[in-house]
Design a protein around this motif. Structure first.
Motif, PDB file in Angstrom:
ATOM      1  N   THR A 161      26.565 -16.474 -27.774  1.00 17.09           N
ATOM      2  CA  THR A 161      26.714 -15.162 -26.982  1.00 17.09           C
ATOM      3  C   THR A 161      26.666 -13.858 -28.046  1.00 17.09           C
ATOM      4  N   ARG A 162      27.631 -13.949 -28.925  1.00 11.90           N
ATOM      5  CA  ARG A 162      27.554 -12.771 -29.781  1.00 11.90           C
ATOM      6  C   ARG A 162      26.261 -12.587 -30.624  1.00 11.90           C
ATOM      7  N   GLU A 163      25.672 -13.635 -31.042  1.00 17.14           N
ATOM      8  CA  GLU A 163      24.198 -13.212 -31.743  1.00 17.14           C
ATOM      9  C   GLU A 163      23.172 -12.985 -30.655  1.00 17.14           C
ATOM     10  N   SER A 164      23.384 -13.232 -29.726  1.00 18.22           N
ATOM     11  CA  SER A 164      22.155 -12.657 -28.518  1.00 18.22           C
ATOM     12  C   SER A 164      22.656 -11.324 -28.352  1.00 18.22           C
ATOM     13  N   LEU A 165      23.809 -10.792 -28.102  1.00 18.20           N
ATOM     14  CA  LEU A 165      24.231  -9.402 -28.081  1.00 18.20           C
ATOM     15  C   LEU A 165      23.541  -8.541 -29.052  1.00 18.20           C
ATOM     16  N   GLU A 166      23.821  -9.295 -30.263  1.00 18.81           N
ATOM     17  CA  GLU A 166      23.398  -8.360 -31.512  1.00 18.81           C
ATOM     18  C   GLU A 166      21.847  -7.946 -31.561  1.00 18.81           C
ATOM     19  N   HIS A 167      21.092  -8.756 -30.701  1.00 19.73           N
ATOM     20  CA  HIS A 167      19.662  -8.430 -30.775  1.00 19.73           C
ATOM     21  C   HIS A 167      19.159  -7.726 -29.663  1.00 19.73           C
ATOM     22  N   ILE A 168      20.139  -7.290 -28.852  1.00 17.19           N
ATOM     23  CA  ILE A 168      19.375  -6.580 -27.476  1.00 17.19           C
ATOM     24  C   ILE A 168      19.982  -5.257 -27.518  1.00 17.19           C
ATOM     25  N   ARG A 169      19.157  -4.277 -26.725  1.00 17.94           N
ATOM     26  CA  ARG A 169      19.775  -2.926 -26.221  1.00 17.94           C
ATOM     27  C   ARG A 169      19.947  -2.895 -24.949  1.00 17.94           C
ATOM     28  N   ILE A 170      21.364  -2.093 -24.698  1.00 21.08           N
ATOM     29  CA  ILE A 170      21.682  -1.945 -23.416  1.00 21.08           C
ATOM     30  C   ILE A 170      21.702  -0.362 -23.312  1.00 21.08           C
ATOM     31  N   ASP A 171      21.239  -0.225 -21.984  1.00 23.43           N
ATOM     32  CA  ASP A 171      21.537   1.218 -21.670  1.00 23.43           C
ATOM     33  C   ASP A 171      22.957   1.796 -21.041  1.00 23.43           C
ATOM     34  N   VAL A 172      23.361   0.814 -19.918  1.00 23.60           N
ATOM     35  CA  VAL A 172      24.732   1.110 -19.546  1.00 23.60           C
ATOM     36  C   VAL A 172      25.435  -0.320 -19.305  1.00 23.60           C
ATOM     37  N   ALA A 173      26.686  -0.277 -19.939  1.00 22.44           N
ATOM     38  CA  ALA A 173      27.300  -1.489 -19.933  1.00 22.44           C
ATOM     39  C   ALA A 173      28.746  -1.383 -18.996  1.00 22.44           C
ATOM     40  N   PHE A 174      28.858  -2.327 -18.206  1.00 21.95           N
ATOM     41  CA  PHE A 174      30.239  -2.323 -17.593  1.00 21.95           C
ATOM     42  C   PHE A 174      31.076  -3.236 -17.999  1.00 21.95           C
ATOM     43  N   ILE A 175      32.277  -2.485 -18.662  1.00 27.09           N
ATOM     44  CA  ILE A 175      33.148  -3.728 -19.180  1.00 27.09           C
ATOM     45  C   ILE A 175      34.496  -3.635 -18.502  1.00 27.09           C
ATOM     46  N   SER A 176      35.019  -4.626 -18.447  1.00 28.45           N
ATOM     47  CA  SER A 176      36.396  -4.861 -17.908  1.00 28.45           C
ATOM     48  C   SER A 176      37.758  -5.220 -19.011  1.00 28.45           C
ATOM     49  N   VAL A 177      38.815  -5.069 -18.681  1.00 27.30           N
ATOM     50  CA  VAL A 177      39.650  -5.187 -19.633  1.00 27.30           C
ATOM     51  C   VAL A 177      40.905  -5.907 -18.984  1.00 27.30           C
ATOM     52  N   ARG A 198      33.143  -6.042 -27.593  1.00 28.76           N
ATOM     53  CA  ARG A 198      33.066  -5.260 -28.498  1.00 28.76           C
ATOM     54  C   ARG A 198      31.565  -5.218 -28.738  1.00 28.76           C
ATOM     55  N   ALA A 199      30.995  -6.492 -28.810  1.00 31.70           N
ATOM     56  CA  ALA A 199      29.697  -6.492 -29.004  1.00 31.70           C
ATOM     57  C   ALA A 199      28.726  -5.895 -28.129  1.00 31.70           C
ATOM     58  N   ALA A 200      29.231  -5.767 -26.716  1.00 31.21           N
ATOM     59  CA  ALA A 200      28.352  -5.225 -25.730  1.00 31.21           C
ATOM     60  C   ALA A 200      28.559  -3.860 -25.771  1.00 31.21           C
ATOM     61  N   MET A 201      29.543  -3.346 -26.008  1.00 29.70           N
ATOM     62  CA  MET A 201      29.827  -2.058 -26.501  1.00 29.70           C
ATOM     63  C   MET A 201      29.179  -1.431 -27.346  1.00 29.70           C
ATOM     64  N   ASP A 202      29.040  -2.215 -28.597  1.00 31.45           N
ATOM     65  CA  ASP A 202      28.263  -1.638 -29.638  1.00 31.45           C
ATOM     66  C   ASP A 202      26.615  -1.560 -29.381  1.00 31.45           C
ATOM     67  N   ALA A 203      26.381  -2.447 -28.441  1.00 27.92           N
ATOM     68  CA  ALA A 203      24.765  -2.616 -28.076  1.00 27.92           C
ATOM     69  C   ALA A 203      24.329  -1.389 -27.044  1.00 27.92           C
ATOM     70  N   ALA A 204      25.323  -0.853 -26.427  1.00 27.56           N
ATOM     71  CA  ALA A 204      25.181   0.141 -25.227  1.00 27.56           C
ATOM     72  C   ALA A 204      25.302   1.651 -25.629  1.00 27.56           C
ATOM     73  N   THR A 205      24.362   2.220 -24.871  1.00 29.99           N
ATOM     74  CA  THR A 205      24.289   3.708 -25.160  1.00 29.99           C
ATOM     75  C   THR A 205      25.296   4.546 -24.359  1.00 29.99           C
ATOM     76  N   THR A 206      25.623   3.854 -22.821  1.00 22.04           N
ATOM     77  CA  THR A 206      26.519   4.334 -22.153  1.00 22.04           C
ATOM     78  C   THR A 206      27.663   3.228 -21.876  1.00 22.04           C
ATOM     79  N   VAL A 207      28.858   3.258 -21.980  1.00 21.96           N
ATOM     80  CA  VAL A 207      29.879   2.388 -21.516  1.00 21.96           C
ATOM     81  C   VAL A 207      30.875   2.746 -20.463  1.00 21.96           C
ATOM     82  N   VAL A 208      30.863   2.086 -19.267  1.00 21.86           N
ATOM     83  CA  VAL A 208      31.608   2.314 -18.216  1.00 21.86           C
ATOM     84  C   VAL A 208      32.793   1.302 -18.033  1.00 21.86           C
ATOM     85  N   LEU A 209      33.890   1.852 -18.140  1.00 22.69           N
ATOM     86  CA  LEU A 209      35.150   0.648 -17.976  1.00 22.69           C
ATOM     87  C   LEU A 209      35.587   0.742 -16.654  1.00 22.69           C
TER      88      LEU A 209
END
Length: 271
Positions: A161-177, A198-209
């Motif tokens: 999963t982490r390696e997949s996220l390292e190779h993609i670009r995300i415009d908006v990431a909706f993250i839960s905590v 963390r990987a999803a946030m690093d790949a994203a331009t905008t992060v929504v919690l």
């Protein structure tokens, strides 16, 4: 004519492979070779035969099921967005086009119901329920990243999963905590969940919690980000003043949902 014992053994092996695949959705060559006490090349031949028969699809290091979970499931439990006000409010931040990441959890699952049936959007997720619900939209392109499944929330994690996220670009990431500390650190329930977020946030331009008040009060185990790395915070009406003060100090805009009057938490719909 006497039956060929070698052929009979191959049939037994292949039946065992299909049984393992039905239970896990994926099988590994080395694990099958060990459990069936044969060489790995023997297993690879079996997988080729089963793929030729249309019973599985070979993948790197093993094989995966050819079943379409969206079509094979007669019914799936789908949250009602009205019962998840945070999800309904977060939906107002959905772009008209671009690539979205949806995290695992009840709010993300409810948000997936709100996704428009649009070919201009692509969805990436580590949540099996999110992928299933989002895939009801014929025009929407949905990518489920795969990985080790956590039975608690049907999320996926691990190196794959982490390696997949390292190779993609995300415009908006909706993250839960799973928690928020008094000094504004975001917490996840486990190290593997923290690495994925963390990987999803690093790949994203905008992060929504996205979080209910209890998720911001419960302390998780692992720190994975600071609140000031978030672009929007979407919460319910029960969020406390301390959280709002932290968001203000971090310069994070807050969308606060109205209290829920009534409604069930989930319903069943036919896919």
């Amino acid at each position: 004519m006497k039956p060929d014992p070698t052929s009979r053994s191959a049939d037994d092996r292949r039946a065992s492979i299909l049984a393992a695949l039905a239970g896990a959705g994926r099988v590994e060559v080395n694990e099958l070779a060990e459990s069936l006490a044969v060489a790995e090349e023997t297993i690879r031949r079996d997988l080729r035969v089963l793929e030729d028969d249309g019973l599985l699809r070979r993948a790197h290091g093993g094989a995966i099921s050819v079943a379409d979970p969206v079509n094979d499931l007669d019914r799936v439990t789908v949250p009602e967005p009205v019962a998840h006000p945070v999800a309904s409010l977060a939906a107002t931040l959905l772009p008209e086009h671009g690539i979205l990441f949806l995290d695992a959890g009840p709010i993300a699952e409810a948000l997936s119901v709100c996704l428009p049936n649009s070919a201009a959007l692509q969805v990436v997720t580590t949540s099996i329920p999110v992928a299933l619900v989002a895939s009801r939209n014929a025009e929407l392109l949905v990518y489920n990243l795969g990985g080790t499944v956590d039975p608690i929330d049907d999320s996926q994690s691990g190196q794959w999963t982490r390696e997949s996220l390292e190779h993609i670009r995300i415009d908006v990431a909706f993250i839960s905590v799973s928690g928020l500390t008094q000094d504004g650190q975001l917490l996840a329930a486990s190290p593997k969940a923290a690495r994925i977020k963390r990987a999803a946030m690093d790949a994203a331009t905008t992060v929504v919690l996205i979080a209910d008040h209890d998720q911001l009060e419960t302390h998780g185990l692992v720190k994975f980000a600071q609140l000031d790395e978030v672009d929007h915070l979407v919460v319910d009406a029960g969020v406390g003043d301390a959280v709002l003060a932290l968001a203000a100090e971090a310069g994070v805009p807050v969308l606060r949902a109205e209290p829920l009057d009534a409604g069930s938490l989930e319903t069943e719909i036919t896919l």
